[in-house]
Write a protein that holds these residues in place. Sequence first.
Motif, PDB file in Angstrom:
ATOM      1  N   MET A 151      -0.648  -6.150  -4.370  1.00  0.00           N
ATOM      2  CA  MET A 151      -1.978  -6.043  -4.937  1.00  0.00           C
ATOM      3  C   MET A 151      -2.434  -4.582  -4.928  1.00  0.00           C
ATOM      4  N   LEU A 152      -3.084  -4.136  -6.003  1.00  0.00           N
ATOM      5  CA  LEU A 152      -3.550  -2.750  -6.071  1.00  0.00           C
ATOM      6  C   LEU A 152      -4.821  -2.595  -5.240  1.00  0.00           C
TER       7      LEU A 152
ATOM      8  N   GLU B  50      -0.293   0.170  -4.398  1.00  0.00           N
ATOM      9  CA  GLU B  50       0.204  -1.200  -4.374  1.00  0.00           C
ATOM     10  C   GLU B  50       0.437  -1.592  -2.911  1.00  0.00           C
ATOM     11  N   CYS B  51      -0.344  -2.553  -2.416  1.00  0.00           N
ATOM     12  CA  CYS B  51      -0.264  -2.914  -1.000  1.00  0.00           C
ATOM     13  C   CYS B  51      -0.065  -4.414  -0.846  1.00  0.00           C
TER      14      CYS B  51
ATOM     15  N   GLN C 256      -5.938   1.303   3.930  1.00  0.00           N
ATOM     16  CA  GLN C 256      -4.860   0.708   3.145  1.00  0.00           C
ATOM     17  C   GLN C 256      -3.510   1.149   3.698  1.00  0.00           C
ATOM     18  N   ASN C 257      -2.565   0.233   3.577  1.00  0.00           N
ATOM     19  CA  ASN C 257      -1.206   0.476   4.040  1.00  0.00           C
ATOM     20  C   ASN C 257      -0.318  -0.359   3.129  1.00  0.00           C
ATOM     21  N   ALA C 258       0.619   0.294   2.465  1.00  0.00           N
ATOM     22  CA  ALA C 258       1.426  -0.395   1.451  1.00  0.00           C
ATOM     23  C   ALA C 258       2.153  -1.598   2.048  1.00  0.00           C
ATOM     24  N   ALA C 259       2.646  -1.460   3.269  1.00  0.00           N
ATOM     25  CA  ALA C 259       3.452  -2.531   3.858  1.00  0.00           C
ATOM     26  C   ALA C 259       2.587  -3.695   4.324  1.00  0.00           C
ATOM     27  N   CYS C 260       1.412  -3.397   4.867  1.00  0.00           N
ATOM     28  CA  CYS C 260       0.566  -4.479   5.366  1.00  0.00           C
ATOM     29  C   CYS C 260      -0.868  -4.010   5.573  1.00  0.00           C
TER      30      CYS C 260
END
Lengths: 245, 440
Positions: B1-2, B13-14, B48-52
Amino acid sequence: MTSEPVLVVGGRSDIGLAIAHRFAAAGHAVQLAARNVTTLAVDKADIELRHGVAVTLCELDILATESLPGFVDQLAPLPAVAVCVVGLLGDQAAAETDLKAAALVMRSNYEGPALLTGLLANRFAKRGHGTIVGISSVAGDRGRARNYVYGSAKAGYTAFLSGLRNRLAKTPVHVMTVLPGFVRTRMTEGMALPPRLVAAPEDVAEAIFRGVAKRKDVLYTKPVWRLVMAVIRALPESVFKRTNL
Amino acid sequence: MLISGWGRYPLEECVLQQPRSETDLLALLGQGPLIARGNGRGYGDCAQNAACTVDMRRFNRMLTFDPATGCLAAEAGVLLSDVIASFLPRGWFPTVTPGTKYVTVGGMVAADVHGKNHHRDGSFGAFVDWLDVLGADGQVRRCSRDQNAELFAWTIGGMGLTGVILRAAFRLRRVESAWIRQTILPSPNLETAMRIFEDHAAASYSVAWIDCLAGGSALGRSIIALGEHAMAAELPAPSRTHPYDVPAKKKLRIPFDMPAVLMNSWTVRAFNAAYYHREAGKRGERLVDWDSYFYPLDALADWNRIYGRPGFLQFQCVLPLAGAHRGLTALLRVIAESGQGSFLAVLKRLGGGQGGAFSFPLEGYTLALDFPVSSRSLALMERLDEIVLAHGGRFYLAKDSRLSARTLRASDDRVAQLVEMRRGLAATSFRSSQSERLQL
């Protein structure tokens, strides 16, 4: 400022809690009924703190049908509005082959809710006022391959509510059937749903709150569903049976 | 999800997780680095963190309230707007509030937010009694000034990097009404504006809108707004019996991304000049409802869309009192010359109060403004960074989306301690895009 209490049966569900909050915000005391109801202590505190109303937790296993009269007896006071949000989507594939799984879906969506709703309606009729709100489903409007075990039980509940309303039409007791369509809840988590057809639990609660005030009979909480289901119901069976809706 | 912060930059994208319970949360802990996210009102990439990325908004229950002390305990995802909706009618208001009410309790703790009363009361952390923090080991620790004091100190203002804030207890204050006695004081330049702040240090609330595009003798012209909670007896007769009722407001919404080109130096300059003269005409005292006074921008839903699709950058620094006038003059000169200022520029006198060990505020002046995202803006902000460093100032991470690790370290000697603290807590698995960029 507490006014007449509202009973929410299925008080753990997202829709149930949203309904409890909505009525509490209008000053109603709340009775939350669920299994292992003590685990709702945090929600009780939250509703009481936010809205300054009293919340009572009532233990209830809706499948233990012999306990239902006792449950209704111990409600103090008897609520002005009773909302039944109990439901179980279950696993359609399992329900097609596993009788136990199918029976659980049928009992959770029809037998339990209908019996309890009927008991409450009788008490309301005896007292001379009250509103029954039954949350059924658009899935009950026509049986589809995707979820007909669930859908048939909901169809039964819809018919039960319709008959109850008919029976009590000349009394002050009001019966409202609610057909929510897709709602963003634990039940639909992870499903890919068309965004225009999905409502938030708070939207459903708001629609119900208004519907009770306006004494609606059948409430599609998201109006587009009335149209969608009218079309689906209108399809001739010879066509419908080939669809994949 | 952006996902992005309120500035809509950077967009990333996260994987977004929405746990419902501590059990869900524990399961996520085992899967790798993560960062908790509240209502996404931080401007940059701090949540925000792309992985989680862990959306905490389902932890949204109020737990207890003690009317003797005004202490409210709540889960981290409770919105400040809900706190106000529940408690203002009963005569309570947040002791410290940021400029939007659409923030979560957890977010306010993590950023140690400050408000218009910072010069007198300090930041949000000063009014936190205790926190429950979930550590990387899966343990939930209650911390306060007496218990796990180090964890408490570093969690307030720690940008979520010490663990996941689950619950917080914080103080509300008694108010007699929902109204603020607002005093408007126009100031033709920076020097006068600063003098007004110093002369009104006793005011409960003070903040200035500053025209960052005015140059020459009008450099730093401002509209200063002071405020006091109105007593019930100070209200006009009709309100006196219902002191907590205010007229319902119509909420406007920006329905689409406005073309970025509308936000240029001509339109902003014209707006700022008109706004200054309009507000200057309101000089004097009047009653304003709480929502209009504290949260004017909340009345415009999705206002972040006015900068168009590319988004915008926030710049907020604080300069120590001693060199503040020189530093602000230098900053404003560079901004006015660049013609890239915005109409949402704020000047405020801060006090010495710091809620936590890594909090932003220090005694001096803070300047906050936004710029549309562009390479020109980024270049300008780097020039501003240098001026801030030269005057011993530092940066507000809740607003930041582009600071370099080097600049942060040059501005703040507490960074090394934070990094060490994180290692000691084995908390290095709590990471945001911002903490990666800043090498925290």
